[in-house]
Scaffold this motif. Sequence first.
Motif, short mmCIF file in Angstrom:
data_model
loop_
_atom_site.label_atom_id
_atom_site.label_comp_id
_atom_site.label_asym_id
_atom_site.label_seq_id
_atom_site.Cartn_x
_atom_site.Cartn_y
_atom_site.Cartn_z
N VAL A 16 39.59 46.21 42.98
CA VAL A 16 40.31 45.74 41.80
C VAL A 16 40.52 44.23 41.91
CG1 VAL A 16 42.51 45.83 40.55
CG2 VAL A 16 41.39 47.96 41.26
N ALA A 17 40.96 43.76 43.06
CA ALA A 17 41.20 42.32 43.24
C ALA A 17 39.91 41.52 43.04
CB ALA A 17 41.79 42.05 44.62
N GLU A 18 38.78 42.07 43.48
CA GLU A 18 37.50 41.38 43.34
C GLU A 18 37.09 41.18 41.88
OE1 GLU A 18 34.68 43.63 45.65
OE2 GLU A 18 35.66 43.09 47.54
N LEU A 19 37.66 41.97 40.97
CA LEU A 19 37.35 41.80 39.54
C LEU A 19 37.84 40.46 39.02
CD1 LEU A 19 38.35 45.29 38.08
CD2 LEU A 19 36.01 44.41 38.39
N GLY A 20 38.89 39.92 39.62
CA GLY A 20 39.53 38.72 39.10
C GLY A 20 40.54 39.11 38.03
N CYS A 21 41.29 38.15 37.58
CA CYS A 21 42.36 38.39 36.60
C CYS A 21 41.81 39.04 35.33
CB CYS A 21 43.04 37.07 36.25
SG CYS A 21 44.32 37.21 34.97
N ILE A 22 42.39 40.14 34.95
CA ILE A 22 41.93 40.89 33.78
C ILE A 22 42.23 40.14 32.47
CG2 ILE A 22 43.95 42.35 33.35
CD1 ILE A 22 40.36 43.59 33.66
N ILE A 23 43.28 39.34 32.46
CA ILE A 23 43.61 38.58 31.26
C ILE A 23 42.64 37.41 31.12
CG2 ILE A 23 45.39 37.24 30.06
CD1 ILE A 23 45.94 40.34 30.37
N CYS A 24 42.41 36.69 32.21
CA CYS A 24 41.42 35.60 32.17
C CYS A 24 40.05 36.16 31.76
CB CYS A 24 41.34 34.91 33.52
SG CYS A 24 42.80 33.94 33.95
N TYR A 25 39.70 37.32 32.26
CA TYR A 25 38.43 37.97 31.91
C TYR A 25 38.35 38.18 30.40
CZ TYR A 25 34.74 41.49 31.71
OH TYR A 25 33.60 42.19 31.41
N ARG A 26 39.43 38.68 29.83
CA ARG A 26 39.45 38.91 28.38
C ARG A 26 39.36 37.59 27.60
NH1 ARG A 26 43.54 43.72 26.66
NH2 ARG A 26 41.99 45.37 26.94
N MET A 27 39.77 36.50 28.22
CA MET A 27 39.71 35.18 27.58
C MET A 27 38.34 34.52 27.80
SD MET A 27 43.54 33.89 28.67
CE MET A 27 43.28 32.22 28.14
N GLY A 28 37.47 35.18 28.55
CA GLY A 28 36.14 34.65 28.79
C GLY A 28 35.98 33.89 30.10
N TYR A 29 36.98 33.98 30.97
CA TYR A 29 36.94 33.30 32.27
C TYR A 29 36.87 34.34 33.38
CZ TYR A 29 38.70 29.59 29.30
OH TYR A 29 38.87 28.68 28.28
N GLU A 30 35.68 34.77 33.70
CA GLU A 30 35.51 35.79 34.73
C GLU A 30 35.71 35.22 36.12
OE1 GLU A 30 32.19 38.49 34.54
OE2 GLU A 30 31.97 38.11 32.39
N GLY A 31 36.21 36.06 37.01
CA GLY A 31 36.27 35.71 38.43
C GLY A 31 37.43 34.86 38.89
N SER A 32 38.47 34.70 38.06
CA SER A 32 39.61 33.92 38.53
C SER A 32 40.34 34.71 39.63
CB SER A 32 40.56 33.58 37.38
OG SER A 32 41.04 34.74 36.76
N PRO A 33 40.81 34.06 40.66
CA PRO A 33 41.47 34.76 41.77
C PRO A 33 42.64 35.59 41.25
CG PRO A 33 41.11 32.45 42.32
CD PRO A 33 40.77 32.61 40.86
#
Length: 101
Positions: A16-33
Amino acid sequence: MPKTKTAAEKKHMSKVAELGCIICYRMGYEGSPAELHHIKEHTGMDKRSSHFEVIPLCPMHHRSSDAAYHVSPASFTAKWGTQRDLLNFTLALLSEKNGGN
């Protein structure tokens, strides 16, 4: 005393942690710690949900800005949906990235 995590819980939390922040992902920024946020739903005061009920959030979305869950749960939920919705999205994304496993 906190319960020790099982090997399966540790493996799940790591993925789950390796996915990165789920909110940043939804904003188009994949992989944020990401830090892991145990969803709080029907758990009572100061009780944490299972180690399988975690969502990945960066520090900004978790605890350290006006946009953070822990700063304003109501505002966060109004903008991004319920913790259960985010958990379901996280689990679907995890399944997709791991080939359904």
